[in-house]
Write a protein that holds these residues in place. Structure first.
Motif, PDB file in Angstrom:
ATOM      1  N   HIS A  20      -3.441 -57.303 -55.457  1.00  0.00           N
ATOM      2  CA  HIS A  20      -2.422 -56.690 -54.786  1.00  0.00           C
ATOM      3  C   HIS A  20      -1.907 -55.341 -55.518  1.00  0.00           C
ATOM      4  N   GLY A  21      -2.875 -54.658 -55.876  1.00  0.00           N
ATOM      5  CA  GLY A  21      -2.509 -53.285 -56.288  1.00  0.00           C
ATOM      6  C   GLY A  21      -2.380 -53.207 -57.818  1.00  0.00           C
ATOM      7  N   VAL A  22      -2.279 -54.199 -58.469  1.00  0.00           N
ATOM      8  CA  VAL A  22      -1.701 -54.389 -59.714  1.00  0.00           C
ATOM      9  C   VAL A  22      -2.836 -54.685 -60.635  1.00  0.00           C
ATOM     10  N   SER A  23      -3.136 -53.921 -62.000  1.00  0.00           N
ATOM     11  CA  SER A  23      -4.219 -54.445 -62.790  1.00  0.00           C
ATOM     12  C   SER A  23      -3.767 -54.593 -64.238  1.00  0.00           C
ATOM     13  N   SER A  51      14.746 -62.372 -52.984  1.00  0.00           N
ATOM     14  CA  SER A  51      14.866 -61.055 -53.082  1.00  0.00           C
ATOM     15  C   SER A  51      14.092 -60.550 -51.940  1.00  0.00           C
ATOM     16  N   PRO A  52      14.606 -60.081 -50.645  1.00  0.00           N
ATOM     17  CA  PRO A  52      13.923 -59.967 -49.490  1.00  0.00           C
ATOM     18  C   PRO A  52      13.458 -58.575 -49.619  1.00  0.00           C
ATOM     19  N   GLU A  53      13.771 -57.944 -50.531  1.00  0.00           N
ATOM     20  CA  GLU A  53      12.910 -56.296 -51.030  1.00  0.00           C
ATOM     21  C   GLU A  53      11.650 -56.554 -51.607  1.00  0.00           C
ATOM     22  N   ALA A  54      11.518 -57.843 -52.261  1.00  0.00           N
ATOM     23  CA  ALA A  54      10.305 -57.954 -53.033  1.00  0.00           C
ATOM     24  C   ALA A  54       8.970 -58.214 -52.051  1.00  0.00           C
ATOM     25  N   ASP A  55       7.913 -57.546 -52.727  1.00  0.00           N
ATOM     26  CA  ASP A  55       6.718 -57.873 -51.903  1.00  0.00           C
ATOM     27  C   ASP A  55       5.575 -58.308 -52.715  1.00  0.00           C
TER      28      ASP A  55
END
Length: 413
Positions: A269-272, A176-180
């Motif tokens: 990465h901003g996820v907790s 998925s190119p949209e995935a970061d």
């Protein structure tokens, strides 16, 4: 009890239809002699379920199964096992791939296949990493999108996707190119024990360069032995995952709130992921008043909890898409007489022993919250405010039980 069939069966599911179809096509390409069974429930409103059986060259057979009790999933159950048995008896299928319709959950189908005397060798959920957060945040009923499996199906997109994701030991990741990085980190924290295998495009090794994807840990021996029937070694991690083996009973135990293997603390990465574990029970009224704020604080939360007015009941917390499901999961083991322990599954006793408290036994709060941008401190403070105060706690269980009930409607008591 039926002797398990020698036909290996892998279940491939997921609401991300494009990713699921890509995973199925990859298996067809990488496992010579494989066959895909698919039941399309989109026609259920017309009274039938359409079944197709195909291999890499195209459709081998197609047919319709009538609805059973106005339930498309029931029709699937009645039709699936006979079709798999037919393939097993023919003896020329190396792998049966059961491609589930969008909203069908793999747990139910894995148990159906096993109870039919067949061998489940893998369960795979296909995922587009860029769609994980949008689907977890989608509180719409499945029926609104034409995805309900029965007229009485009250599931939402979010809770269905969460269960599909968390049950499977293998996640097939679409390129998925949209995935970061945030998308991939969210997926990793939601299901940290999963093997993440890239589906790939055009590369027989299945490599797609997805950061954090695993697959090299699959043993080469999984491509040999009885399941392979003397065929050439399997070429991709996804194909090897299909033969890796699957324990249906252990998978069910891992989903039970009393012994679920919940995610650990994480922050990247901003996820907790916040793991909140306490020994004091909740005040029912204060917790009920805070439910909306707690539920909406994270994209996904789950676990077990303890209410002061129901001190003997283990309660299950399951939230996604801003909606919360609360249900009783039976008694805490601490509330059972010693003689009853022999009737409790060993995995449940082991989980309780690991978390045993000298005063409260296995009674506790064990809730896990995962989300991008999680306000960990604010959420922890809100949860703490819902516990019994020192004075309320000191009053003892007899007093706790007289607190005004607040959850009877949710629990349908």
């Amino acid at each position: 009890m039926a002797v398990p069939s020698a036909l290996p069966v892998v279940i491939v599911g997921g609401l991300h239809a494009d990713a699921r179809k890509a995973a199925v096509e990859r298996l067809l390409a990488d496992v010579p002699g494989s066959v895909v069974l698919h039941h399309d429930l989109a026609t259920a409103a017309a009274g039938t379920v359409v079944r197709t059986v195909r291999d890499a060259t195209g459709i081998l057979s197609a047919g319709e199964a009538p609805l059973v009790n106005d339930c498309a999933c029931c029709a699937l159950r009645e039709d699936l096992v006979p079709e798999l048995r037919r393939l097993a008896d023919a003896g020329d299928t190396r792998l049966a791939v059961v491609e589930l319709w969008d909203s069908v959950e793999p747990k139910a189908m894995a148990e159906v296949v096993m109870s039919g005397g067949l061998t489940v060798t893998g369960v795979i959920t296909a995922v587009d990493p860029a769609l994980v957060l949008p689907y977890l945040g989608n509180g719409d009923d499945l029926a609104e999108g034409g995805l309900a499996a029965a007229a009485t199906d009250q599931r939402t997109v979010a809770d269905t996707f969460a269960r599909q994701l968390e049950y499977a030991p293998v996640l097939a990741l679409a390129d998925s190119p949209e995935a970061d990085d945030e998308d991939r980190e969210l997926l990793a924290q939601l299901h940290p024990t999963a093997r993440r295998v890239p589906i790939g495009h055009g590369d027989p090794a299945g490599a797609s360069g997805v950061p954090g994807a695993s697959g090299g840990d699959f043993l080469a021996s999984s491509s040999s032995g009885p399941a392979s029937g003397g065929h050439p070694p399997l070429s991709s991690p996804l194909a090897r995952a299909a033969f890796a083996g699957f324990d249906v009973e252990a998978a069910a135990a891992a989903q039970h709130p009393a012994c679920a293997l919940l995610p650990a603390e994480a922050d990247a990465h901003g996820v907790s992921t916040l793991v909140w574990h306490r020994r004091r029970p909740f005040h029912p009224g204060r917790l009920y008043e805070a439910l909306e704020d707690i539920t909406c604080a994270a994209a996904r939360s789950r676990g077990r909890f303890w209410l002061a007015d129901k001190p003997d009941s283990l309660l299950h917390w399951d939230a996604a898409g801003g909606a919360l499901c609360v249900e009783s999961a039976g008694p805490w083991l601490a509330s059972l007489p010693d003689a009853a322990w022999e009737m409790v599954p060993p995995v449940r006793r082991a989980a309780a022993a690991l978390d045993w408290h000298p005063e409260h036994g296995d009674c506790c709060q064990h809730l896990v919250f995962t989300s991008p941008g999680l306000d960990r401190d604010g959420l922890a403070s809100l949860l703490e405010s819902c516990l019994l105060t020192d004075a309320e706690y000191a009053a003892g269980r007899d007093t706790w039980k007289r607190l005004p009930p607040a959850f009877d409607t949710l629990l349908e008591v």
